[in-house]
Design a protein around this motif. Structure first.
Motif, PDB file in Angstrom:
ATOM      1  N   ALA A  73       0.815  -1.217   0.000  1.00 23.80           N
ATOM      2  CA  ALA A  73       0.000   0.000   0.000  1.00 23.80           C
ATOM      3  C   ALA A  73       0.848   1.265   0.000  1.00 23.80           C
ATOM      4  O   ALA A  73       0.409   2.312  -0.488  1.00 23.80           O
ATOM      5  N   ALA A  74       2.068   1.192   0.529  1.00 18.17           N
ATOM      6  CA  ALA A  74       2.933   2.368   0.597  1.00 18.17           C
ATOM      7  C   ALA A  74       3.774   2.567  -0.658  1.00 18.17           C
ATOM      8  O   ALA A  74       4.572   3.506  -0.734  1.00 18.17           O
ATOM      9  N   SER A  75       3.601   1.691  -1.658  1.00 18.82           N
ATOM     10  CA  SER A  75       4.450   1.743  -2.844  1.00 18.82           C
ATOM     11  C   SER A  75       4.042   2.821  -3.837  1.00 18.82           C
ATOM     12  O   SER A  75       4.778   3.112  -4.780  1.00 18.82           O
ATOM     13  N   GLY A  76       2.861   3.376  -3.656  1.00 17.79           N
ATOM     14  CA  GLY A  76       2.370   4.375  -4.609  1.00 17.79           C
ATOM     15  C   GLY A  76       1.735   3.769  -5.842  1.00 17.79           C
ATOM     16  O   GLY A  76       1.425   4.489  -6.795  1.00 17.79           O
ATOM     17  N   ILE A  77       1.502   2.470  -5.845  1.00 16.08           N
ATOM     18  CA  ILE A  77       0.887   1.805  -7.002  1.00 16.08           C
ATOM     19  C   ILE A  77      -0.629   1.823  -6.824  1.00 16.08           C
ATOM     20  O   ILE A  77      -1.178   1.143  -5.959  1.00 16.08           O
ATOM     21  N   ARG A  78      -1.282   2.618  -7.639  1.00 13.76           N
ATOM     22  CA  ARG A  78      -2.731   2.720  -7.596  1.00 13.76           C
ATOM     23  C   ARG A  78      -3.379   2.184  -8.867  1.00 13.76           C
ATOM     24  O   ARG A  78      -4.551   1.813  -8.856  1.00 13.76           O
ATOM     25  N   SER A 171       0.594 -12.598   3.483  1.00 18.60           N
ATOM     26  CA  SER A 171       0.648 -11.201   3.947  1.00 18.60           C
ATOM     27  C   SER A 171      -0.492 -10.349   3.404  1.00 18.60           C
ATOM     28  O   SER A 171      -0.633  -9.182   3.796  1.00 18.60           O
ATOM     29  N   TYR A 172      -1.300 -10.908   2.527  1.00 17.66           N
ATOM     30  CA  TYR A 172      -2.451 -10.149   2.012  1.00 17.66           C
ATOM     31  C   TYR A 172      -3.423  -9.872   3.142  1.00 17.66           C
ATOM     32  O   TYR A 172      -3.822 -10.781   3.875  1.00 17.66           O
ATOM     33  N   GLU A 173      -3.837  -8.614   3.264  1.00 18.00           N
ATOM     34  CA  GLU A 173      -4.675  -8.196   4.394  1.00 18.00           C
ATOM     35  C   GLU A 173      -5.999  -7.591   3.973  1.00 18.00           C
ATOM     36  O   GLU A 173      -6.706  -7.014   4.783  1.00 18.00           O
ATOM     37  N   GLY A 174      -6.347  -7.707   2.701  1.00 19.67           N
ATOM     38  CA  GLY A 174      -7.607  -7.146   2.241  1.00 19.67           C
ATOM     39  C   GLY A 174      -7.440  -5.747   1.693  1.00 19.67           C
ATOM     40  O   GLY A 174      -6.347  -5.166   1.697  1.00 19.67           O
ATOM     41  N   PRO A 175      -8.535  -5.147   1.217  1.00 20.46           N
ATOM     42  CA  PRO A 175      -8.469  -3.864   0.516  1.00 20.46           C
ATOM     43  C   PRO A 175      -7.865  -2.716   1.314  1.00 20.46           C
ATOM     44  O   PRO A 175      -7.360  -1.752   0.731  1.00 20.46           O
ATOM     45  N   THR A 176      -7.888  -2.783   2.639  1.00 21.96           N
ATOM     46  CA  THR A 176      -7.368  -1.675   3.447  1.00 21.96           C
ATOM     47  C   THR A 176      -6.059  -2.025   4.161  1.00 21.96           C
ATOM     48  O   THR A 176      -5.574  -1.241   4.967  1.00 21.96           O
ATOM     49  N   GLY A 177      -5.483  -3.174   3.876  1.00 18.46           N
ATOM     50  CA  GLY A 177      -4.273  -3.602   4.569  1.00 18.46           C
ATOM     51  C   GLY A 177      -2.997  -3.106   3.925  1.00 18.46           C
ATOM     52  O   GLY A 177      -3.015  -2.387   2.916  1.00 18.46           O
ATOM     53  N   ARG A 178      -1.868  -3.521   4.501  1.00 21.70           N
ATOM     54  CA  ARG A 178      -0.562  -3.139   3.944  1.00 21.70           C
ATOM     55  C   ARG A 178      -0.315  -3.798   2.600  1.00 21.70           C
ATOM     56  O   ARG A 178       0.367  -3.233   1.735  1.00 21.70           O
ATOM     57  N   VAL A 179      -0.823  -5.016   2.427  1.00 23.52           N
ATOM     58  CA  VAL A 179      -0.723  -5.725   1.156  1.00 23.52           C
ATOM     59  C   VAL A 179      -2.124  -5.847   0.570  1.00 23.52           C
ATOM     60  O   VAL A 179      -3.031  -6.386   1.208  1.00 23.52           O
ATOM     61  N   ARG A 180      -2.287  -5.309  -0.619  1.00 24.25           N
ATOM     62  CA  ARG A 180      -3.586  -5.264  -1.271  1.00 24.25           C
ATOM     63  C   ARG A 180      -3.470  -5.831  -2.681  1.00 24.25           C
ATOM     64  O   ARG A 180      -2.380  -5.982  -3.211  1.00 24.25           O
TER      65      ARG A 180
END
Length: 311
Positions: A73-78, A171-180
């Motif tokens: 999520a912090a990578s800037g990839i949208r 490590s996937y945590e769903g749409p609002t997690g660190r890994v999306r």
């Protein structure tokens, strides 16, 4: 597997194991007479001097792979173009799922194969090797991760920006997690992709060891007929309403929706029915440096199985 369908003239000894083990043992040691195999690995094996396998057009695994792109999520990839210049994990560069992902990203979103740097290794356990040696062109950059690292943890911790994979990382945590997921609305996007392209990506095929096939060429057609019969039975079972065959509450609704969108033969076997999908994959394999030349779909299957016959 349960012997309700038997191929003519063959008494199968069926070994049920994870596909990763099956692929490794077949590719490295030729342990089985017949095996399920990664489509990408099989295509690469066609360039070895001995061409150790021959395939039949049966596809036990298919999967739309838009859902299989994960990002930190912090990578800037949208959106897909944000992948350009990023660090991308992949368990094996030659895996079928990442081949499809890279090809779709290139065709549909303009993210070329060499727009990112790849990091290869185990997703959940360290030290996963490539099953086949790679000889990639210099513009494609693939690095091995460290002997104690895993891609799932690296994605969570921001050591890589994205992950192209077949299995959902722990490590996937769903749409609002660190890994999306890059595409959290993947069902909508995958439906639109199919409507536009008519492609339902093929992951695995069935191969026969070359020496077995050459000694008994009739077994290719015998196996193909048996798999086709088993598939027909499954189609019928999935439509039963008296008792569901799979633990999905709305199974019948899923089946009806698939038929509306993709037709009655929504998981098709056979060469002619899948030629366009296969040609697309073979182009991807070549564009991504895995194939030494662009193969034609006719080159990769036993000729006995490429035409239908009428009784």
């Amino acid at each position: 597997m349960d012997r309700t369908v038997a191929p003519d003239g063959i008494d199968l000894v069926y070994l049920n194991m994870p596909v990763e083990e099956t692929f490794f043992r077949m590719l490295r040691h030729r342990e089985f007479d017949i095996a399920e195999m990664s489509l990408s690995s099989y295509v690469m094996s066609c360039f070895s001097e001995t061409r150790p396998f021959v395939a039949i057009p049966v596809f036990p695994s298919r999967y739309f792979r838009h859902s299989s792109i994960y990002v930190n999520a912090a990578s800037g990839i949208r959106e897909p173009k944000d992948l350009i210049g990023k660090r991308v994990g992949t368990p094996e560069y030659q895996m079928t799922a990442p081949v499809w992902i890279r090809g779709i990203l290139s065709d549909e979103y303009g993210v070329k194969v060499d727009d990112v740097t790849y990091y290869a290794g185990g997703e959940e356990q360290p030290n996963r090797p490539e099953k086949l040696p790679l000889d990639l062109p210099g513009h494609i950059r693939v690095n091995r991760i460290g002997p104690t690292q895993t891609l799932s943890a690296m994605l969570r911790d921001g050591e890589i920006d994205a992950l192209y994979t077949a299995r959902k990382p722990s490590s996937y945590e769903g749409p609002t997690g660190r890994v999306r997921r890059l595409f959290e609305n993947f069902v909508e996007i995958e439906r639109a992709y199919f409507k536009r392209t008519s492609i339902f990506p093929i992951m695995h095929t069935i191969v026969i060891r070359r020496e077995v096939y050459e000694a008994h060429r009739w077994i290719a057609q015998s196996l193909y007929k048996a798999f086709a019969e088993a598939q027909s039975r499954v189609y019928r079972e999935l439509e039963e309403t008296a008792a569901l065959k799979v633990m999905l509450p709305w199974l019948n609704a899923h089946v009806e929706e698939a038929r509306r969108l993709m037709g009655d033969d929504y998981w098709s076997y056979g060469f002619k029915e899948n030629r366009e999908t296969l040609e697309t994959f073979l182009r991807y394999s070549y564009e991504q440096g895995l194939s030494k030349r662009k193969l034609c779909a006719e080159e990769i299957f036993a000729p006995e199985t490429m035409e239908s016959f009428v009784i």
